[in-house]
Design a protein around this motif. Sequence first.
Motif, mmCIF file in Angstrom:
data_model
loop_
_atom_site.group_PDB
_atom_site.id
_atom_site.type_symbol
_atom_site.label_atom_id
_atom_site.label_comp_id
_atom_site.label_asym_id
_atom_site.label_seq_id
_atom_site.Cartn_x
_atom_site.Cartn_y
_atom_site.Cartn_z
ATOM 1 N N GLN A 82 0.843 -1.212 0.000
ATOM 2 C CA GLN A 82 0.000 0.000 0.000
ATOM 3 C C GLN A 82 0.875 1.259 0.000
ATOM 4 O O GLN A 82 0.425 2.352 0.338
ATOM 5 N N GLU A 83 2.157 1.068 -0.310
ATOM 6 C CA GLU A 83 3.122 2.164 -0.431
ATOM 7 C C GLU A 83 3.430 2.861 0.879
ATOM 8 O O GLU A 83 3.808 4.033 0.919
ATOM 9 N N VAL A 84 3.286 2.122 1.971
ATOM 10 C CA VAL A 84 3.741 2.631 3.268
ATOM 11 C C VAL A 84 5.246 2.388 3.324
ATOM 12 O O VAL A 84 5.702 1.275 3.048
ATOM 13 N N PRO A 85 6.062 3.424 3.643
ATOM 14 C CA PRO A 85 7.509 3.185 3.751
ATOM 15 C C PRO A 85 7.839 2.280 4.934
ATOM 16 O O PRO A 85 7.165 2.349 5.977
ATOM 17 N N ALA A 86 8.852 1.440 4.785
ATOM 18 C CA ALA A 86 9.229 0.508 5.853
ATOM 19 C C ALA A 86 9.631 1.250 7.127
ATOM 20 O O ALA A 86 9.569 0.702 8.226
ATOM 21 N N SER A 87 10.046 2.526 6.979
ATOM 22 C CA SER A 87 10.426 3.304 8.161
ATOM 23 C C SER A 87 9.214 3.566 9.072
ATOM 24 O O SER A 87 9.387 3.953 10.224
ATOM 25 N N GLN A 88 8.031 3.352 8.550
ATOM 26 C CA GLN A 88 6.814 3.589 9.338
ATOM 27 C C GLN A 88 6.293 2.304 9.983
ATOM 28 O O GLN A 88 5.166 2.257 10.454
ATOM 29 N N VAL A 89 7.124 1.262 9.955
ATOM 30 C CA VAL A 89 6.656 -0.047 10.409
ATOM 31 C C VAL A 89 7.399 -0.491 11.664
ATOM 32 O O VAL A 89 8.613 -0.312 11.781
ATOM 33 N N LEU A 90 6.644 -1.067 12.569
ATOM 34 C CA LEU A 90 7.159 -1.616 13.826
ATOM 35 C C LEU A 90 6.827 -3.108 13.810
ATOM 36 O O LEU A 90 5.768 -3.496 13.321
ATOM 37 N N ASN A 91 7.724 -3.939 14.325
ATOM 38 C CA ASN A 91 7.457 -5.374 14.339
ATOM 39 C C ASN A 91 7.367 -5.899 15.773
ATOM 40 O O ASN A 91 8.338 -5.880 16.516
ATOM 41 N N THR A 92 6.186 -6.355 16.157
ATOM 42 C CA THR A 92 6.033 -7.083 17.421
ATOM 43 C C THR A 92 5.649 -8.517 17.073
ATOM 44 O O THR A 92 5.414 -8.831 15.909
#
Length: 400
Positions: A82-92
């Motif tokens: 959806q074109e969200v940059p990976a910098s905006q992602v958190l992984n739990t």
Amino acid sequence: MPIASTTLQHLNTVAQEQFEPCFVYDLDFLRDHLSTLMDQDVVKLWYAVKANPLSAIVRTLAETGFRFDVASEGELQQVLAQEVPASQVLNTGPAKSRRQIDKFIALGVRTFVAESLNQVRWLNEAALAHDVQLQLLLRVQLRWPKGEKNPLGGDSLTPFGLDPQQWRGLYLADYPALQCIGVHIFQWGNMLSADKLLSLWQQMLPPLKALSEQLGFALQVLDLGGGLGVPYDDNSASLQWQDVLRALAQIKRESGVQELWMELGRYAVAECGYYLNPVVEQKENYGEHQLIVSGGINHILRPAVAGQAFPCTLLRESQAKPRKFNIHGPLCTALDSLGTHTLAQDVNENDWLVFSQTGAYGFTESMPFFLCHPMAAEYIIDNNVLHLLRESASANSYLR
Ligand SMILES: *Cc1c(COP(=O)(O)O)cnc(C)c1O
């Protein structure tokens, strides 16, 4: 909660063109709701993608400035698509294999919540291999001694995070590729009282502060997870966002952290979703009024796993007297119950029921394959126009 008349018109259109159960998500409502949530500088908001990973939902969250908490490679790929940059992602998530960690870093994710000592070790190794620095939060699980008042209610031991005793064995200097910026704690769900939340959060603070002091990192970020509730019955009142914000502001002051984070699932998207379900028949059994409907826990599993039904109304207006019905889906198991609901007693095989609050933990938290019924269709309402995103799929489309 009454359904807005513009939304109701679209639900009626769907009922006219469909024969099978389907989901409808009102993105116009969602957009308004999310902008209210974002209109503050108290808490940084992430969206817990597991609540509803539909592309249009993810995009709407991204447009309003939400970041994304993902727990699997599938969720990550869906968010990136959806074109969200990976910098905006958190992984739990409790099951981060070495392979998954490597994939996430390769795809650009740099913020991780560690749930075990192995995860810390593997994150550091993978970060060194990729020559990157990662931001790390430690997920803490708290318990209270038996007999003492336990603010977490059930006190069930889960695989999420580690107890402070275990974390104390961590020597952060051994992990040069990781910058530990804070702690993550999330142990309770569907809370409807801001006062209760405040008192829970307050009780978390001393052990969390003690841990950061012992491990020697500054508590820049306190991530409080999710857990904000929505009402599933008429007796419960909604949790007011302004009350939550006041509680969060107090926690921010008392903890002294620079940033509070939350990853919202249910509170962000539950209310924008409807599940439309055709009635198959009404029957009486030992004096009990039963409604058999086309879709059940194959499409909305939550009543069976959480013991709590989604709110239900009749799509059509009726002047007939109300009566209690036990509503059952099509699966040949007694587990397939959608709850007891009061509906007009003339409900019949031409009717549709509307289940609300199904924007979260609906379509993907279900068991669509059991008994080979069709997969539910998914619609969105966007700028007051109805779009079909997924056709209802028959079993032969996925059976081999
Ligand atoms: C599921 C989950 C959430 C979202 O929970 P809600 O109660 O739906 O807001 C947030 N954080 C984590 C780590 C989760 O697993």
